[in-house]
Design a protein around this motif. Sequence first.
Motif, short mmCIF file in Angstrom:
data_model
loop_
_atom_site.label_atom_id
_atom_site.label_comp_id
_atom_site.label_asym_id
_atom_site.label_seq_id
_atom_site.Cartn_x
_atom_site.Cartn_y
_atom_site.Cartn_z
N SER A 31 0.81 -1.22 0.00
CA SER A 31 0.00 0.00 0.00
C SER A 31 0.85 1.27 0.00
CB SER A 31 -0.93 0.00 1.22
OG SER A 31 -0.18 0.15 2.41
N TRP A 32 2.16 1.12 0.09
CA TRP A 32 3.04 2.28 0.14
C TRP A 32 3.41 2.75 -1.26
CZ3 TRP A 32 7.00 0.45 4.38
CH2 TRP A 32 6.35 0.45 5.61
N ASP A 33 2.46 3.34 -1.95
CA ASP A 33 2.74 3.88 -3.28
C ASP A 33 3.77 4.99 -3.17
OD1 ASP A 33 0.95 2.18 -4.52
OD2 ASP A 33 -0.72 3.58 -4.35
N GLY A 34 4.74 4.94 -4.03
CA GLY A 34 5.75 5.98 -4.05
C GLY A 34 6.89 5.76 -3.08
N VAL A 35 6.85 4.68 -2.29
CA VAL A 35 7.92 4.38 -1.34
C VAL A 35 8.57 3.06 -1.76
CG1 VAL A 35 8.50 3.87 1.07
CG2 VAL A 35 6.73 5.55 0.55
N ALA A 36 9.88 3.09 -1.90
CA ALA A 36 10.62 1.85 -2.21
C ALA A 36 11.11 1.28 -0.89
CB ALA A 36 11.79 2.15 -3.14
N ALA A 37 10.55 0.14 -0.50
CA ALA A 37 10.92 -0.47 0.78
C ALA A 37 10.88 -1.99 0.65
CB ALA A 37 9.95 -0.03 1.87
N THR A 38 11.85 -2.64 1.29
CA THR A 38 11.93 -4.10 1.30
C THR A 38 12.21 -4.56 2.72
OG1 THR A 38 12.75 -4.19 -0.97
CG2 THR A 38 13.21 -6.10 0.41
N LEU A 39 11.53 -5.59 3.14
CA LEU A 39 11.71 -6.18 4.45
C LEU A 39 12.55 -7.44 4.30
CD1 LEU A 39 10.80 -5.91 7.46
CD2 LEU A 39 8.98 -7.54 6.89
N ILE A 40 13.63 -7.55 5.11
CA ILE A 40 14.46 -8.75 5.08
C ILE A 40 14.54 -9.35 6.48
CG2 ILE A 40 15.85 -8.09 3.08
CD1 ILE A 40 18.08 -7.26 5.05
N ASP A 41 14.72 -10.67 6.53
CA ASP A 41 14.87 -11.34 7.82
C ASP A 41 16.35 -11.43 8.19
OD1 ASP A 41 16.00 -13.57 6.50
OD2 ASP A 41 14.19 -14.78 6.67
N ARG A 42 16.65 -12.10 9.29
CA ARG A 42 18.02 -12.14 9.79
C ARG A 42 18.98 -12.91 8.89
NH1 ARG A 42 20.17 -15.89 13.32
NH2 ARG A 42 19.13 -17.90 13.38
N HIS A 43 18.45 -13.73 7.97
CA HIS A 43 19.30 -14.45 7.01
C HIS A 43 19.40 -13.69 5.69
CE1 HIS A 43 17.85 -17.78 9.68
NE2 HIS A 43 19.15 -17.93 9.74
N LEU A 44 18.83 -12.50 5.64
CA LEU A 44 18.78 -11.63 4.47
C LEU A 44 17.83 -12.14 3.40
CD1 LEU A 44 22.51 -10.47 4.08
CD2 LEU A 44 20.78 -9.74 5.70
N ASN A 45 16.80 -12.87 3.81
CA ASN A 45 15.75 -13.30 2.89
C ASN A 45 14.69 -12.20 2.80
OD1 ASN A 45 16.76 -15.97 2.42
ND2 ASN A 45 16.06 -16.49 4.48
N VAL A 46 14.23 -11.92 1.60
CA VAL A 46 13.19 -10.91 1.41
C VAL A 46 11.87 -11.45 1.92
CG1 VAL A 46 11.92 -9.54 -0.30
CG2 VAL A 46 14.39 -9.88 -0.56
N SER A 47 11.26 -10.70 2.84
CA SER A 47 9.97 -11.08 3.40
C SER A 47 8.82 -10.34 2.74
CB SER A 47 9.93 -10.78 4.90
OG SER A 47 10.95 -11.48 5.57
N GLY A 48 9.12 -9.26 2.04
CA GLY A 48 8.11 -8.48 1.34
C GLY A 48 8.72 -7.22 0.78
N SER A 49 8.08 -6.66 -0.24
CA SER A 49 8.55 -5.43 -0.86
C SER A 49 7.38 -4.59 -1.32
CB SER A 49 9.43 -5.73 -2.10
OG SER A 49 10.65 -6.30 -1.73
N SER A 50 7.59 -3.30 -1.36
CA SER A 50 6.58 -2.41 -1.94
C SER A 50 6.66 -2.54 -3.46
CB SER A 50 6.86 -0.96 -1.53
OG SER A 50 8.06 -0.49 -2.11
N ARG A 51 5.63 -2.06 -4.15
CA ARG A 51 5.63 -2.13 -5.61
C ARG A 51 6.79 -1.36 -6.23
NH1 ARG A 51 -0.30 -2.24 -5.14
NH2 ARG A 51 -0.26 0.00 -4.96
N LEU A 52 7.11 -0.20 -5.66
CA LEU A 52 8.22 0.58 -6.20
C LEU A 52 9.54 -0.16 -6.00
CD1 LEU A 52 9.44 2.98 -7.61
CD2 LEU A 52 9.35 4.24 -5.44
N ALA A 53 9.74 -0.80 -4.86
CA ALA A 53 10.97 -1.57 -4.63
C ALA A 53 11.06 -2.72 -5.63
CB ALA A 53 11.03 -2.10 -3.20
N GLU A 54 9.94 -3.37 -5.93
CA GLU A 54 9.94 -4.45 -6.92
C GLU A 54 10.27 -3.93 -8.31
OE1 GLU A 54 6.10 -6.26 -6.45
OE2 GLU A 54 6.74 -7.39 -4.68
#
Length: 186
Positions: A31-54
């Motif tokens: 839902s974060w239009d215009g924001v590039a953001a990615t969530l990573i876990d402690r092993h550096l696995n991507v847990s989710g990303s905003s559309r702009l980050a993708e």
Amino acid sequence: MMNFSGRDDRTPTYMESGMVSGEGVVEFLHSWDGVAATLIDRHLNVSGSSRLAEALFPSLRMGTNLAREMFLEVIPRRAYASAEDLSYQVVAALHASLAWHEDDAEFEKIVGELSAMSRAFSTAWAADRQQLRPHGVLQATHQSAGELTIRYQLLELAGGSNAILIVWRGADPESEHALKQLVLAS
């Protein structure tokens, strides 16, 4: 949690109730239009990303491991003028997470695989440990957006989630404009 500053990472329980855990962030990312953001876990696995980050980093999809992407040449190193520095920061993130948590099978698998398959990883892993920088700038060449200067910020999430939110934004007016165009195209 990863310790960026040498501070004590034990958050007082009275502060935890108002903080967001990693699981709470994933549902907001799209839902974060215009924001590039990615969530990573402690092993550096991507847990989710905003559309702009993708759109900005197409290879960083759910379940992708940042270290594998960086060192197994899935992320084209030629696309980043700052690829060597970026690779050392990825290794610093692994070292920081490993220093804070017990070694586990997932860490052993990632480090073993990358050590066997990437001379660049082996060199970076064995080098003097660099401090993980919670912010910085990288130069990138995006397929449709062109040359970009991107500022990033790493944000530790509360609640023992061991998750890190990476937020990117343009570091100059041209890059900000290019990111806005990516938002419109995605």
